[in-house]
Design an enzyme around this catalytic site. Structure first.
Site, PDB file in Angstrom:
ATOM      1  N   GLN A 180     -31.467 -46.838  21.945  1.00 59.98           N
ATOM      2  CA  GLN A 180     -30.591 -48.400  21.415  1.00 59.98           C
ATOM      3  C   GLN A 180     -30.693 -47.719  19.790  1.00 59.98           C
ATOM      4  O   GLN A 180     -31.068 -46.721  19.351  1.00 59.98           O
ATOM      5  CB  GLN A 180     -31.154 -49.390  21.297  1.00 59.98           C
ATOM      6  N   ASP A 232     -26.160 -45.360  21.442  1.00 59.57           N
ATOM      7  CA  ASP A 232     -25.242 -44.143  21.758  1.00 59.57           C
ATOM      8  C   ASP A 232     -24.737 -43.041  21.262  1.00 59.57           C
ATOM      9  O   ASP A 232     -24.034 -42.824  20.935  1.00 59.57           O
ATOM     10  CB  ASP A 232     -23.913 -44.927  22.919  1.00 59.57           C
ATOM     11  N   GLY A 277     -30.736 -45.185  27.526  1.00 62.74           N
ATOM     12  CA  GLY A 277     -30.259 -43.867  28.735  1.00 62.74           C
ATOM     13  C   GLY A 277     -29.962 -42.456  27.697  1.00 62.74           C
ATOM     14  O   GLY A 277     -29.095 -42.516  27.087  1.00 62.74           O
ATOM     15  N   HIS A 278     -30.851 -41.527  27.299  1.00 65.33           N
ATOM     16  CA  HIS A 278     -30.859 -40.262  26.404  1.00 65.33           C
ATOM     17  C   HIS A 278     -29.881 -39.175  27.192  1.00 65.33           C
ATOM     18  O   HIS A 278     -31.007 -38.372  28.372  1.00 65.33           O
ATOM     19  CB  HIS A 278     -32.002 -40.212  25.802  1.00 65.33           C
ATOM     20  N   LYS A 285     -29.336 -39.056  20.402  1.00 68.79           N
ATOM     21  CA  LYS A 285     -30.687 -39.304  19.990  1.00 68.79           C
ATOM     22  C   LYS A 285     -31.157 -38.427  20.535  1.00 68.79           C
ATOM     23  O   LYS A 285     -31.520 -37.901  20.075  1.00 68.79           O
ATOM     24  CB  LYS A 285     -30.908 -40.742  19.859  1.00 68.79           C
TER      25      LYS A 285
HETATM   26  P1  IMP Z   1     -30.508 -55.217  27.153  1.00 64.61           P
HETATM   27  O1  IMP Z   1     -30.976 -54.381  26.093  1.00 64.61           O
HETATM   28  O2  IMP Z   1     -30.051 -53.973  28.621  1.00 64.61           O
HETATM   29  O3  IMP Z   1     -30.899 -56.603  26.926  1.00 64.61           O
HETATM   30  O4  IMP Z   1     -29.312 -56.051  26.389  1.00 64.61           O
HETATM   31  C1  IMP Z   1     -28.409 -56.621  24.852  1.00 64.61           C
HETATM   32  C2  IMP Z   1     -27.494 -55.372  24.640  1.00 64.61           C
HETATM   33  O5  IMP Z   1     -28.225 -54.299  23.959  1.00 64.61           O
HETATM   34  C3  IMP Z   1     -26.431 -55.189  25.597  1.00 64.61           C
HETATM   35  O6  IMP Z   1     -24.922 -55.293  24.734  1.00 64.61           O
HETATM   36  C4  IMP Z   1     -26.431 -53.613  25.448  1.00 64.61           C
HETATM   37  O7  IMP Z   1     -25.404 -52.621  25.716  1.00 64.61           O
HETATM   38  C5  IMP Z   1     -26.891 -53.004  24.205  1.00 64.61           C
HETATM   39  N1  IMP Z   1     -27.926 -52.239  24.593  1.00 64.61           N
HETATM   40  C6  IMP Z   1     -29.145 -51.922  24.992  1.00 64.61           C
HETATM   41  N2  IMP Z   1     -29.330 -50.857  25.151  1.00 64.61           N
HETATM   42  C7  IMP Z   1     -28.310 -49.928  24.913  1.00 64.61           C
HETATM   43  C8  IMP Z   1     -28.484 -48.242  24.820  1.00 64.61           C
HETATM   44  O8  IMP Z   1     -29.172 -47.155  25.457  1.00 64.61           O
HETATM   45  N3  IMP Z   1     -27.711 -48.023  24.293  1.00 64.61           N
HETATM   46  C9  IMP Z   1     -26.112 -48.818  23.803  1.00 64.61           C
HETATM   47  N4  IMP Z   1     -26.139 -50.654  24.196  1.00 64.61           N
HETATM   48  C10 IMP Z   1     -27.220 -50.778  25.084  1.00 64.61           C
END
Ligand code: IMP
Length: 422
Positions: free
Chosen positions: A222, A13, A40-41, A16
């Site tokens: 991420q 977040d 979520g870009h 990017k």
């Molecule tokens: P997962 O990727 O859905 O398995 O989530 C694992 C961890 O990564 C959790 O803490 C999510 O909130 C975090 N996470 C996954 N994708 C994002 C992102 O795009 N932005 C911020 N945090 C993320």
């Protein structure tokens, strides 16, 4: 020819989407290399806001080719929705979007298992998009890949075998009702009909493009601290957002990488569970969340907020090889009289030499802060570094020195025009 990687240098977040959109005007190809619809870009053009979960953020530039690399895990429904949204906005995808035949699919049982896991004792605070279970199957060599869609008989056989195992697990371990195999097969066949025209060997495509001297941007999702190897395990995602993942996730060799651009938010946020040393539980934290509109672009969950942590970003710089940084959301700090920056961690009164990634150590780490005077003035329409208040310049130079990189851009608002190039 150039190959730049854009990485998130905190917990995701960082903004990017905006940066990739901005840099896309100077490249031929943008490729996503890992993650899935957990990302979520967000890109704001005029009054219109686009949120991309799977399609690279370069898609709004007509001349840019966009690639979903082999390292990405694709949820069919999410991809189809995104394609439809773009087509409704008059954006042509045929001949511009290519999907790796080696990318894995997120199946309905992956999403279900993700939510079942999250209701148990080992909650991570995932996005619920089936990311972890899909990567588990990839590494267990049970995954369904895009290439499997091309041979219907093999596809049906693989889904049947997987479903036998998953239904056993669902019924016997989780006491959940079984999933219908024919429904899943039909969904996959329908998905194949819709995306067949985009499927290709993207590694070959990218390497051919390099021979033709094209410039490529590799878009990470991420952030480094969510990396399954280098992040704050177990509170991480299941892929490698760090720059190393860009090579394995696209098939571009490390020797071709020319630049690593780290995206650094001017403060820190985190979604989901896990230690966060500079997290604020006071009015300042609430203010950062409100002014920065810190809600997840995928799940809508409120993000945890805290001061900038240069000890963490410096770690990120090292493991990613960041040589250029883009500082985002600097405008959010315009509303603070005083600003703090963490420069080191202490445990039992002793400063740490290296960033600790273990949950036990990180949750004990006490941030050591340096104090800065805020600039208290609107900077969101400033386009020139020289025009920034001197307090803001001081803040930026301090970050560059502490983190050991050069700053190439500063973002002072969500629009393309709200950017300062140095
Ligand atoms: P997962 O990727 O859905 O398995 O989530 C694992 C961890 O990564 C959790 O803490 C999510 O909130 C975090 N996470 C996954 N994708 C994002 C992102 O795009 N932005 C911020 N945090 C993320």
């Amino acid at each position: 020819m150039s190959v730049s990687i854009v990485v998130g240098s905190q917990w995701g977040d960082e903004g990017k989407g905006k940066v990739v959109d901005l840099l896309s005007s100077k490249v031929d190809i943008v490729a996503r290399y890992q993650g899935g619809a957990n990302a979520g870009h967000t890109i704001k053009i005029g009054d219109k806001q686009f949120i991309f979960h799977l399609i690279p953020s370069g898609i709004l530039h007509d001349n840019v080719i966009c690639i979903i690399g082999n390292g990405v895990v694709i949820e069919p429904k999410a991809l189809l929705e995104e394609i439809e949204m773009l087509e409704q906005n008059g954006i042509t995808l045929e001949g511009r979007l290519f999907i790796s035949h080696n990318a894995h699919l997120i199946m309905p049982y992956h999403k279900l298992l993700d939510s079942i896991n999250e209701s148990g004792e080992r909650k991570i605070g995932t996005t619920g998009r089936g990311i972890g279970p899909s990567y588990i199957d990839k590494y267990a060599r049970k995954g369904i890949r895009i290439a499997d869609l091309l041979n219907k008989e093999i596809l049906k056989e693989k889904i049947r075998t997987n479903l036998k195992e998953k239904n056993n697990l669902l019924k016997k371990v989780y006491e959940h009702e079984e999933l219908n195999v024919d429904e899943i097969i039909n969904e996959c066949l329908d998905f194949d009909r819709k995306i067949d025209k985009y499927i290709t060997d993207t590694s070959a495509y990218l390497n051919d493009a390099l021979e033709q001297q094209k410039s490529i941007l590799l878009e990470g999702a991420q952030g480094a601290l969510l990396d399954v190897d280098h992040g704050t395990y177990p509170y991480v995602t299941s892929s490698n957002p760090t720059s190393g993942g860009a090579c394995t996730g696209t098939g571009i060799p490390p020797t071709k990488i020319t630049k690593v651009i780290g995206i650094v938010k001017a403060y820190t946020t985190r979604v989901g569970l896990g230690p966060f040393p500079t997290e604020l539980f006071d009015e300042d934290g609430k203010k950062l969340a409100e002014i920065g509109v810190e809600f997840g672009a995928t799940t809508g969950r409120p993000r945890r907020c805290g001061w900038l942590d240069t000890f963490l970003v410096n770690y990120s710089r090292r493991i990613n090889g960041i040589n250029r940084a883009v500082i985002t959301k600097l405008d959010v700090l315009s509303h603070f009289e005083n600003i703090k920056v963490c420069t080191a961690y202490e445990i039992n009164g002793k400063q740490l030499k290296y960033f600790p990634t273990s949950e036990a150590e990180l949750s004990q780490a006490k941030p050591v802060y340096e104090n800065f005077k805020g600039w208290n003035t609107d900077i969101s329409e400033i386009n020139n570094f020289e025009d920034l208040p001197h307090e803001a310049k001081e803040y930026l130079s301090f970050i560059a020195v502490k983190c050991g990189f050069e700053i190439s851009h500063i973002s002072v608002g969500p629009k393309r025009s709200q950017t300062i190039e140095l």
